[in-house]
Design a protein around this motif. Structure first.
Motif, PDB file in Angstrom:
ATOM      1  N   MET A 112       0.850  -1.180   0.000  1.00  0.00           N
ATOM      2  CA  MET A 112       0.000   0.000   0.000  1.00  0.00           C
ATOM      3  C   MET A 112       0.889   1.233   0.000  1.00  0.00           C
ATOM      4  SD  MET A 112      -1.892   1.755   3.062  1.00  0.00           S
ATOM      5  CE  MET A 112      -1.713   3.474   2.758  1.00  0.00           C
ATOM      6  N   ALA A 113       0.573   2.167  -0.823  1.00  0.00           N
ATOM      7  CA  ALA A 113       1.313   3.437  -0.834  1.00  0.00           C
ATOM      8  C   ALA A 113       0.393   4.522  -0.289  1.00  0.00           C
ATOM      9  CB  ALA A 113       1.766   3.779  -2.249  1.00  0.00           C
ATOM     10  N   ALA A 114       0.685   4.979   0.912  1.00  0.00           N
ATOM     11  CA  ALA A 114      -0.094   6.069   1.500  1.00  0.00           C
ATOM     12  C   ALA A 114       0.309   7.375   0.841  1.00  0.00           C
ATOM     13  CB  ALA A 114       0.147   6.134   3.006  1.00  0.00           C
ATOM     14  N   SER A 115      -0.598   8.305   0.824  1.00  0.00           N
ATOM     15  CA  SER A 115      -0.327   9.613   0.226  1.00  0.00           C
ATOM     16  C   SER A 115      -0.217  10.677   1.309  1.00  0.00           C
ATOM     17  CB  SER A 115      -1.460   9.992  -0.737  1.00  0.00           C
ATOM     18  OG  SER A 115      -2.647  10.251  -0.003  1.00  0.00           O
ATOM     19  N   GLY A 116       0.352  11.803   0.920  1.00  0.00           N
ATOM     20  CA  GLY A 116       0.403  12.940   1.824  1.00  0.00           C
ATOM     21  C   GLY A 116      -0.988  13.366   2.250  1.00  0.00           C
ATOM     22  N   ASP A 117      -1.953  13.256   1.347  1.00  0.00           N
ATOM     23  CA  ASP A 117      -3.332  13.622   1.694  1.00  0.00           C
ATOM     24  C   ASP A 117      -3.904  12.700   2.767  1.00  0.00           C
ATOM     25  OD1 ASP A 117      -3.384  15.804  -0.015  1.00  0.00           O
ATOM     26  OD2 ASP A 117      -4.307  14.670  -1.663  1.00  0.00           O
ATOM     27  N   GLU A 118      -3.551  11.420   2.711  1.00  0.00           N
ATOM     28  CA  GLU A 118      -4.021  10.483   3.738  1.00  0.00           C
ATOM     29  C   GLU A 118      -3.366  10.777   5.084  1.00  0.00           C
ATOM     30  OE1 GLU A 118      -5.205   6.577   1.116  1.00  0.00           O
ATOM     31  OE2 GLU A 118      -3.070   7.105   1.288  1.00  0.00           O
ATOM     32  N   VAL A 119      -2.083  11.105   5.064  1.00  0.00           N
ATOM     33  CA  VAL A 119      -1.395  11.498   6.304  1.00  0.00           C
ATOM     34  C   VAL A 119      -2.070  12.724   6.889  1.00  0.00           C
ATOM     35  CG1 VAL A 119       0.760  12.376   7.296  1.00  0.00           C
ATOM     36  CG2 VAL A 119       0.820  10.525   5.592  1.00  0.00           C
ATOM     37  N   ARG A 120      -2.300  13.708   6.042  1.00  0.00           N
ATOM     38  CA  ARG A 120      -2.939  14.964   6.462  1.00  0.00           C
ATOM     39  C   ARG A 120      -4.312  14.694   7.074  1.00  0.00           C
ATOM     40  NH1 ARG A 120      -1.802  17.030   2.215  1.00  0.00           N
ATOM     41  NH2 ARG A 120      -0.117  18.414   2.820  1.00  0.00           N
ATOM     42  N   ALA A 121      -5.108  13.847   6.446  1.00  0.00           N
ATOM     43  CA  ALA A 121      -6.458  13.546   6.938  1.00  0.00           C
ATOM     44  C   ALA A 121      -6.399  12.903   8.324  1.00  0.00           C
ATOM     45  CB  ALA A 121      -7.189  12.636   5.952  1.00  0.00           C
ATOM     46  N   VAL A 122      -5.474  11.984   8.523  1.00  0.00           N
ATOM     47  CA  VAL A 122      -5.339  11.343   9.834  1.00  0.00           C
ATOM     48  C   VAL A 122      -4.884  12.372  10.863  1.00  0.00           C
ATOM     49  CG1 VAL A 122      -4.024   9.644  11.168  1.00  0.00           C
ATOM     50  CG2 VAL A 122      -4.903   9.036   8.910  1.00  0.00           C
ATOM     51  N   ALA A 123      -3.876  13.151  10.517  1.00  0.00           N
ATOM     52  CA  ALA A 123      -3.314  14.116  11.478  1.00  0.00           C
ATOM     53  C   ALA A 123      -4.352  15.135  11.923  1.00  0.00           C
ATOM     54  CB  ALA A 123      -2.092  14.813  10.877  1.00  0.00           C
ATOM     55  N   VAL A 124      -5.063  15.731  10.974  1.00  0.00           N
ATOM     56  CA  VAL A 124      -6.006  16.795  11.345  1.00  0.00           C
ATOM     57  C   VAL A 124      -7.275  16.248  12.001  1.00  0.00           C
ATOM     58  CG1 VAL A 124      -5.099  18.407   9.630  1.00  0.00           C
ATOM     59  CG2 VAL A 124      -7.091  17.001   9.063  1.00  0.00           C
ATOM     60  N   SER A 125      -7.475  14.937  11.955  1.00  0.00           N
ATOM     61  CA  SER A 125      -8.631  14.349  12.646  1.00  0.00           C
ATOM     62  C   SER A 125      -8.385  14.243  14.154  1.00  0.00           C
ATOM     63  CB  SER A 125      -8.949  12.966  12.080  1.00  0.00           C
ATOM     64  OG  SER A 125      -7.989  12.009  12.498  1.00  0.00           O
ATOM     65  N   LEU A 126      -7.145  14.397  14.564  1.00  0.00           N
ATOM     66  CA  LEU A 126      -6.801  14.305  15.981  1.00  0.00           C
ATOM     67  C   LEU A 126      -7.057  15.648  16.667  1.00  0.00           C
ATOM     68  CD1 LEU A 126      -3.524  12.283  15.487  1.00  0.00           C
ATOM     69  CD2 LEU A 126      -5.662  11.425  16.473  1.00  0.00           C
ATOM     70  N   PRO A 127      -7.435  15.636  17.934  1.00  0.00           N
ATOM     71  CA  PRO A 127      -7.767  16.887  18.639  1.00  0.00           C
ATOM     72  C   PRO A 127      -6.594  17.862  18.723  1.00  0.00           C
ATOM     73  CG  PRO A 127      -8.514  14.974  19.889  1.00  0.00           C
ATOM     74  CD  PRO A 127      -7.668  14.456  18.769  1.00  0.00           C
ATOM     75  N   GLY A 182       5.271   4.778   1.011  1.00  0.00           N
ATOM     76  CA  GLY A 182       5.030   3.687   0.073  1.00  0.00           C
ATOM     77  C   GLY A 182       5.253   2.305   0.658  1.00  0.00           C
ATOM     78  N   MET A 183       5.851   2.233   1.835  1.00  0.00           N
ATOM     79  CA  MET A 183       6.147   0.941   2.459  1.00  0.00           C
ATOM     80  C   MET A 183       5.180   0.569   3.577  1.00  0.00           C
ATOM     81  SD  MET A 183       8.564  -0.042   0.582  1.00  0.00           S
ATOM     82  CE  MET A 183       8.937  -1.553   1.449  1.00  0.00           C
ATOM     83  N   LEU A 184       4.223   1.422   3.872  1.00  0.00           N
ATOM     84  CA  LEU A 184       3.254   1.115   4.935  1.00  0.00           C
ATOM     85  C   LEU A 184       2.341  -0.024   4.511  1.00  0.00           C
ATOM     86  CD1 LEU A 184       2.375   4.728   6.084  1.00  0.00           C
ATOM     87  CD2 LEU A 184       3.748   3.029   7.313  1.00  0.00           C
ATOM     88  N   ASP A 185       1.956  -0.837   5.490  1.00  0.00           N
ATOM     89  CA  ASP A 185       1.112  -1.993   5.200  1.00  0.00           C
ATOM     90  C   ASP A 185      -0.312  -1.595   4.831  1.00  0.00           C
ATOM     91  OD1 ASP A 185       3.262  -3.666   5.746  1.00  0.00           O
ATOM     92  OD2 ASP A 185       2.688  -3.902   7.840  1.00  0.00           O
ATOM     93  N   ASP A 186      -0.876  -0.629   5.564  1.00  0.00           N
ATOM     94  CA  ASP A 186      -2.250  -0.215   5.314  1.00  0.00           C
ATOM     95  C   ASP A 186      -2.540   1.086   6.057  1.00  0.00           C
ATOM     96  OD1 ASP A 186      -2.694  -0.972   8.037  1.00  0.00           O
ATOM     97  OD2 ASP A 186      -3.234  -2.996   7.396  1.00  0.00           O
TER      98      ASP A 186
END
Length: 117
Positions: free
Chosen positions: A1-16, A83-87
């Motif tokens: 699985m190749a994570a994107s910067g947008d996916e990182v951003r979405a996870v980060a900003v979902s945190l309080p 790009g090396m993250l499992d999911d």
């Protein structure tokens, strides 16, 4: 699985309490004024907080996924190749762990209470 910067951003900003800024020519993320994540290398990797002992174990166990940038060798940071993250679960766990190291006690308590509900 190749994570994107947008996916990182979405996870980060979902945190309080997270604020995204653009510093040092890259997106950075802070909680309670403390840096906990950056997206360097054209958003193909992320740098996250990680205790040095844990970081060294990660790098030894999975050098294709984790490494330490030379200028961060003395600090509690590790780089992660997206790009090396499992999911997405692994991505979320890494981001939240870094957030927890920088978050205030109040934010940690709020997060714990929300997880119970």
């Amino acid at each position: 699985m190749a994570a994107s910067g947008d996916e990182v951003r979405a996870v980060a900003v979902s945190l309080p309490g997270v604020q995204e800024r653009f510093e040092w020519e890259m997106p950075t993320f802070r909680v309670a004024g403390k840096l906990f994540l950056t997206l360097p290398e054209g958003e193909t990797s992320m740098a996250v907080r990680c205790p040095i002992a844990d970081r060294d174990e990660l790098v030894l166990a999975e050098p294709e996924k984790f490494w330490v940038a030379a200028h961060e060798a003395g600090g509690a940071w590790v780089r992660v190749r997206l790009g090396m993250l499992d999911d997405l679960d692994e991505l979320a766990a890494i981001v939240e762990d870094s957030w927890r190291q920088a978050a205030s006690r109040q934010l940690l308590e709020e997060r714990a209470a929300a997880d119970v509900e």
